[in-house]
Design a protein around this motif. Structure first.
Motif, PDB file in Angstrom:
ATOM      1  N   PRO A 130       0.903  -1.373  -0.055  1.00 47.78           N
ATOM      2  CA  PRO A 130       0.098   0.046  -0.058  1.00 47.78           C
ATOM      3  C   PRO A 130       0.701   1.312   0.054  1.00 47.78           C
ATOM      4  CG  PRO A 130      -0.987  -1.427   1.554  1.00 47.78           C
ATOM      5  CD  PRO A 130       0.269  -2.247   1.258  1.00 47.78           C
ATOM      6  N   LEU A 131       1.924   1.260   0.677  1.00 49.17           N
ATOM      7  CA  LEU A 131       2.798   2.273   0.552  1.00 49.17           C
ATOM      8  C   LEU A 131       3.355   2.710  -0.835  1.00 49.17           C
ATOM      9  CD1 LEU A 131       4.219   4.727   2.173  1.00 49.17           C
ATOM     10  CD2 LEU A 131       6.073   3.048   2.559  1.00 49.17           C
ATOM     11  N   ALA A 132       3.703   1.846  -1.619  1.00 50.29           N
ATOM     12  CA  ALA A 132       3.967   2.204  -2.752  1.00 50.29           C
ATOM     13  C   ALA A 132       3.017   2.817  -3.828  1.00 50.29           C
ATOM     14  CB  ALA A 132       4.412   0.696  -3.657  1.00 50.29           C
ATOM     15  N   GLU A 133       1.799   2.334  -3.366  1.00 49.58           N
ATOM     16  CA  GLU A 133       0.489   2.869  -4.248  1.00 49.58           C
ATOM     17  C   GLU A 133       0.215   4.478  -3.718  1.00 49.58           C
ATOM     18  OE1 GLU A 133      -0.761   1.353  -6.355  1.00 49.58           O
ATOM     19  OE2 GLU A 133      -0.130  -0.763  -6.191  1.00 49.58           O
ATOM     20  N   MET A 134       0.620   4.826  -2.483  1.00 57.70           N
ATOM     21  CA  MET A 134       0.165   6.047  -1.845  1.00 57.70           C
ATOM     22  C   MET A 134       1.100   7.053  -1.787  1.00 57.70           C
ATOM     23  SD  MET A 134      -0.330   5.049   2.152  1.00 57.70           S
ATOM     24  CE  MET A 134      -0.046   6.374   2.756  1.00 57.70           C
ATOM     25  N   LEU A 135       2.444   6.786  -1.786  1.00 53.44           N
ATOM     26  CA  LEU A 135       3.671   7.357  -1.350  1.00 53.44           C
ATOM     27  C   LEU A 135       3.982   8.597  -2.358  1.00 53.44           C
ATOM     28  CD1 LEU A 135       6.036   8.021   0.368  1.00 53.44           C
ATOM     29  CD2 LEU A 135       7.293   6.350  -0.915  1.00 53.44           C
ATOM     30  N   PHE A 136       3.791   8.754  -3.544  1.00 55.00           N
ATOM     31  CA  PHE A 136       4.063   9.981  -4.331  1.00 55.00           C
ATOM     32  C   PHE A 136       2.825  10.707  -4.708  1.00 55.00           C
ATOM     33  CE2 PHE A 136       7.536   6.704  -4.930  1.00 55.00           C
ATOM     34  CZ  PHE A 136       8.781   7.436  -4.746  1.00 55.00           C
ATOM     35  N   SER A 137       3.074  11.988  -4.912  1.00 55.66           N
ATOM     36  CA  SER A 137       2.041  12.776  -5.456  1.00 55.66           C
ATOM     37  C   SER A 137       2.395  13.083  -6.835  1.00 55.66           C
ATOM     38  CB  SER A 137       2.589  14.108  -4.640  1.00 55.66           C
ATOM     39  OG  SER A 137       2.479  14.137  -3.128  1.00 55.66           O
ATOM     40  N   GLU A 138       1.522  13.820  -7.632  1.00 52.19           N
ATOM     41  CA  GLU A 138       1.716  14.090  -8.860  1.00 52.19           C
ATOM     42  C   GLU A 138       3.153  14.735  -9.132  1.00 52.19           C
ATOM     43  OE1 GLU A 138      -1.463  15.441 -11.201  1.00 52.19           O
ATOM     44  OE2 GLU A 138      -2.926  13.759 -10.694  1.00 52.19           O
ATOM     45  N   GLU A 139       3.291  16.033  -8.325  1.00 52.92           N
ATOM     46  CA  GLU A 139       4.446  16.670  -8.193  1.00 52.92           C
ATOM     47  C   GLU A 139       5.171  16.298  -6.949  1.00 52.92           C
ATOM     48  OE1 GLU A 139       5.146  18.922 -10.606  1.00 52.92           O
ATOM     49  OE2 GLU A 139       3.226  18.272 -11.653  1.00 52.92           O
ATOM     50  N   PRO A 140       6.461  16.351  -7.309  1.00 51.99           N
ATOM     51  CA  PRO A 140       7.416  16.212  -6.144  1.00 51.99           C
ATOM     52  C   PRO A 140       7.156  16.865  -4.793  1.00 51.99           C
ATOM     53  CG  PRO A 140       8.825  16.493  -7.993  1.00 51.99           C
ATOM     54  CD  PRO A 140       7.364  16.754  -8.519  1.00 51.99           C
ATOM     55  N   ASP A 141       7.025  16.212  -3.492  1.00 51.29           N
ATOM     56  CA  ASP A 141       6.702  16.900  -2.331  1.00 51.29           C
ATOM     57  C   ASP A 141       7.369  16.036  -1.189  1.00 51.29           C
ATOM     58  OD1 ASP A 141       5.446  18.052  -0.333  1.00 51.29           O
ATOM     59  OD2 ASP A 141       3.466  17.095  -0.543  1.00 51.29           O
ATOM     60  N   ARG A 142       8.687  16.700  -1.007  1.00 51.57           N
ATOM     61  CA  ARG A 142       9.328  15.829  -0.137  1.00 51.57           C
ATOM     62  C   ARG A 142       8.606  15.803   1.154  1.00 51.57           C
ATOM     63  NH1 ARG A 142      15.652  17.112   1.385  1.00 51.57           N
ATOM     64  NH2 ARG A 142      14.694  18.629   2.955  1.00 51.57           N
ATOM     65  N   ASP A 143       8.255  17.023   1.948  1.00 57.57           N
ATOM     66  CA  ASP A 143       7.780  16.811   2.976  1.00 57.57           C
ATOM     67  C   ASP A 143       6.579  15.872   3.044  1.00 57.57           C
ATOM     68  OD1 ASP A 143       9.821  18.381   4.012  1.00 57.57           O
ATOM     69  OD2 ASP A 143       8.715  20.176   3.988  1.00 57.57           O
ATOM     70  N   GLY A 144       5.755  16.020   2.107  1.00 61.20           N
ATOM     71  CA  GLY A 144       4.270  15.261   2.249  1.00 61.20           C
ATOM     72  C   GLY A 144       4.925  13.745   1.992  1.00 61.20           C
ATOM     73  N   GLU A 145       5.746  13.625   1.217  1.00 62.16           N
ATOM     74  CA  GLU A 145       5.914  11.963   1.244  1.00 62.16           C
ATOM     75  C   GLU A 145       6.637  11.590   2.301  1.00 62.16           C
ATOM     76  OE1 GLU A 145       6.717  12.937  -3.829  1.00 62.16           O
ATOM     77  OE2 GLU A 145       8.340  12.837  -2.503  1.00 62.16           O
ATOM     78  N   LEU A 146       7.482  12.292   2.770  1.00 58.55           N
ATOM     79  CA  LEU A 146       8.134  11.759   4.025  1.00 58.55           C
ATOM     80  C   LEU A 146       7.221  11.394   5.117  1.00 58.55           C
ATOM     81  CD1 LEU A 146      10.632  11.087   5.751  1.00 58.55           C
ATOM     82  CD2 LEU A 146      10.751  13.468   6.241  1.00 58.55           C
ATOM     83  N   GLN A 147       6.149  12.317   5.299  1.00 54.76           N
ATOM     84  CA  GLN A 147       5.083  12.195   6.367  1.00 54.76           C
ATOM     85  C   GLN A 147       4.398  11.176   6.010  1.00 54.76           C
ATOM     86  OE1 GLN A 147       2.586  15.584   6.648  1.00 54.76           O
ATOM     87  NE2 GLN A 147       0.880  14.579   8.229  1.00 54.76           N
ATOM     88  N   ARG A 148       3.986  10.646   4.791  1.00 53.39           N
ATOM     89  CA  ARG A 148       3.061   9.602   4.364  1.00 53.39           C
ATOM     90  C   ARG A 148       4.201   8.237   4.711  1.00 53.39           C
ATOM     91  NH1 ARG A 148       1.061  12.825   0.274  1.00 53.39           N
ATOM     92  NH2 ARG A 148       2.665  12.649  -1.142  1.00 53.39           N
TER      93      ARG A 148
END
Length: 296
Positions: A130-148
């Motif tokens: 599930p993390l592979a499916e939800m980790l990335f945003s359409e645009e790079p978002d380091r803080d948001g991705e690290l939080q997820r």
């Protein structure tokens, strides 16, 4: 002529609770010009899960094991180099220390030693998909991705590991350059030599003698990479008897000589090693050079 590229490697701090699982959380960003590809290799290391925004990276082990392009790849604990080939890339990864492997994965580590597997296909890693499916945003978002990523692993229920304290003691001792024999490692862990052998095979993936050799080698490789002015002779770990012993270890762990390594184009491995060394100095090791691994 290698393709021109830029490589950014960052090890990032996260939830203190994740120290029980990970020796590091990292973000690697690679831009290769004109849609090209680059080749490099990964050095021997602990097990690693890698989550890719797009499946553009592939790997090959020394024995010929191959992993094609995947959004979620896993490399088991390694005592050998792994060759990689990739185009432009954004990749989050977690470097899983042995206690983390036991608490998250639970399978005997030696079963995955020096292996590459597709986490989207191997049932052992189903709980992490599930993390592979939800980790990335359409645009790079380091803080948001690290939080997820952090929230995902914080939300997992750890598996039971009765030997957690012993695993932590062995792990810390491996980072102590004063511990250079299996007998010392057993004493630090409070285990018989036979029990230590079984524990290391199950949770570290390799026998204790090989683990000590690997850490001695990696200390030398790191010192040389961080400060090439040392030359190899200046980077040798104090536990080496002579340069010939180091060359033998280099062939064993990297499949090449130090001279061959020095001549290789290393667009990824060098910035990763330097960043790992920086992160280790600032976050993982105290003034005595030892790692700090929480068991809880």
């Amino acid at each position: 002529m290698p393709s021109a590229c830029t490589v950014s490697a960052n090890y990032l701090s996260s939830s203190p609770g994740l120290r029980r699982y990970f020796a590091g959380i990292f973000l690697i960003e690679i831009t290769v010009s004109d849609g090209g590809v680059i080749e490099d290799f990964m050095f021997p290391d602990w097990a690693t899960m890698r989550f890719n925004q797009a499946p553009v990276i592939a790997g090959t082990t020394r024995e010929g094991g191959q992993l094609g392009k995947s959004r979620f790849s896993v490399s088991g604990p390694r005592s050998q180099e792994v060759n990689i080939r990739t185009g432009s890339l954004r990749q989050w990864g977690v470097l899983i220390h042995p206690l983390g492997w036991s608490l998250l994965v639970g399978k005997p580590a030696h079963e995955y030693a020096n292996r590459l597997v597709d986490g989207m296909a191997d049932p052992t890693f189903e709980r992490f998909r599930p993390l592979a499916e939800m980790l990335f945003s359409e645009e790079p978002d380091r803080d948001g991705e690290l939080q997820r990523l952090t929230e995902f692993f914080d939300g997992l229920e750890p598996l039971d590991e009765p030997a957690a304290d012993s695993i932590a003691k062995v792990y810390d001792a491996l980072y102590d350059p004063e511990v250079d024999s299996v007998a010392q490692l057993a004493d630090v862990a409070g285990l018989s030599r036979r029990s230590l052998e079984r524990l290391c095979r199950r949770t570290f993936g390799f026998p204790p003698k090989l683990l000590l050799r690997r850490q001695r080698f990696l200390r030398s490789l790191t010192d040389f990479t961080v400060d090439p002015s040392l030359k190899w002779i200046g980077a040798l770990d104090a536990a080496y008897h002579d340069q010939a012993q180091f060359v033998r270890d280099f062939r064993h762990f990297m499949g090449m000589t130090p001279s061959e390594y020095g001549q290789r184009y290393k667009p990824v491995v060098e910035p990763v090693i330097r960043e790992r060394a920086r992160y280790g100095r600032e976050n993982l090791w105290g003034s005595d050079g030892m790692a700090s691994l929480a068991c809880t």
